[in-house]
Write a protein that holds these residues in place. Structure first.
Motif, short mmCIF file in Angstrom:
data_model
loop_
_atom_site.label_atom_id
_atom_site.label_comp_id
_atom_site.label_asym_id
_atom_site.label_seq_id
_atom_site.Cartn_x
_atom_site.Cartn_y
_atom_site.Cartn_z
N LYS A 125 0.83 -1.21 0.00
CA LYS A 125 0.00 0.00 0.00
C LYS A 125 0.85 1.25 0.00
O LYS A 125 0.48 2.26 -0.59
N ASP A 128 1.74 1.69 -3.61
CA ASP A 128 0.58 1.84 -4.49
C ASP A 128 -0.07 3.20 -4.30
O ASP A 128 -1.15 3.33 -3.73
N ASP A 130 -1.53 5.34 -6.30
CA ASP A 130 -2.83 5.64 -6.89
C ASP A 130 -3.93 4.70 -6.42
O ASP A 130 -5.10 4.87 -6.77
N GLY A 131 -3.58 3.70 -5.61
CA GLY A 131 -4.57 2.81 -5.01
C GLY A 131 -5.26 1.87 -5.98
O GLY A 131 -6.33 1.35 -5.67
N ASP A 132 -4.63 1.58 -7.12
CA ASP A 132 -5.28 0.71 -8.10
C ASP A 132 -5.01 -0.77 -7.89
O ASP A 132 -5.49 -1.61 -8.64
N GLY A 133 -4.23 -1.11 -6.85
CA GLY A 133 -3.95 -2.52 -6.57
C GLY A 133 -2.75 -3.07 -7.32
O GLY A 133 -2.49 -4.28 -7.26
N SER A 136 3.07 0.38 -10.49
CA SER A 136 3.60 0.74 -11.81
C SER A 136 5.07 1.12 -11.66
O SER A 136 5.57 1.33 -10.56
N GLU A 139 5.36 4.45 -9.89
CA GLU A 139 5.16 4.39 -8.45
C GLU A 139 6.42 3.87 -7.76
O GLU A 139 6.84 4.41 -6.73
N LYS A 175 3.54 -4.07 -14.57
CA LYS A 175 3.19 -3.62 -13.22
C LYS A 175 3.28 -4.83 -12.30
O LYS A 175 3.20 -5.97 -12.75
N SER A 177 1.75 -7.01 -9.23
CA SER A 177 0.58 -7.30 -8.40
C SER A 177 1.05 -7.51 -6.97
O SER A 177 2.26 -7.57 -6.70
#
Length: 187
Positions: A125, A128, A130-133, A136, A139, A175, A177
């Protein structure tokens, strides 16, 4: 990457412990506040939950039920922390620019968890933004630049991120996960 997670834990330790507590012991707590805070901090015993809730309320200088970045940065030990802004963003679950007691308790609880996976999820977190899970390249670069306090040339950081992506982005979607990030931290 593990170093950045370690800085995050140090930051949360400073926030959650008695550094510059001021008059936190005198803060009055309602039964509802205690009950609600206990629900989000199950890894702490009752005595420590009360201390954390008092800490939260002591940091809430304007008594609006939230801690702003300005209020949190009143802790002298945080002023020079290059990760402070990113850690605050990661604690701010609803992205409203403030940390309520639920967000505070959730972050401190993850920090205190004996479950390695919980701690890895917290670090994820942190990255992350931008909070998109997903994480990138940008980031990852942003977090690495922050932790290096801009002492590391951007091209070196880009190379590190490229090597990281090449090794751990197993589905090659450019990206990471959560599971790919957890593999990175476990390596």
């Amino acid at each position: 990457f593990i170093l950045i997670c370690t800085f995050s834990y140090i930051f949360l330790f400073i926030i959650s412990n008695g550094i510059n507590m001021g008059n936190a012991q005198n803060v009055k707590l309602s039964k509802d506040e205690i009950y609600n805070f206990q629900k989000v901090t199950p890894s702490f015993d009752s005595k420590d939950q009360i201390k954390l809730l008092r800490r939260f309320k002591a940091l809430d200088l304007d008594e609006d039920g939230t801690i702003s970045k300005v209020e949190l940065m009143q802790i002298p030990e945080l002023l020079d922390n290059p990760m402070a802004a990113l850690i605050l963003e990661s604690m701010d679950i609803n992205r409203d620019g403030k940390i309520d007691f639920y967000e505070f308790g959730s972050a401190i609880n993850a920090f205190n968890s004996e479950d390695e996976e919980d701690r890895m999820k917290f670090c994820f977190k942190l990255y992350d933004v931008d909070g998109d899970g997903f994480l990138s390249r940008s980031e990852l670069e942003r977090v690495l630049l922050a932790i290096s306090a801009n002492d590391t040339p951007p091209n070196v950081i880009k190379t590190l991120v490229s090597k990281t992506m090449a090794e751990f982005d197993t589905d090659q979607d450019n990206k990471l996960s959560l599971s790919e990030f957890m593999n990175l931290l476990s390596s």
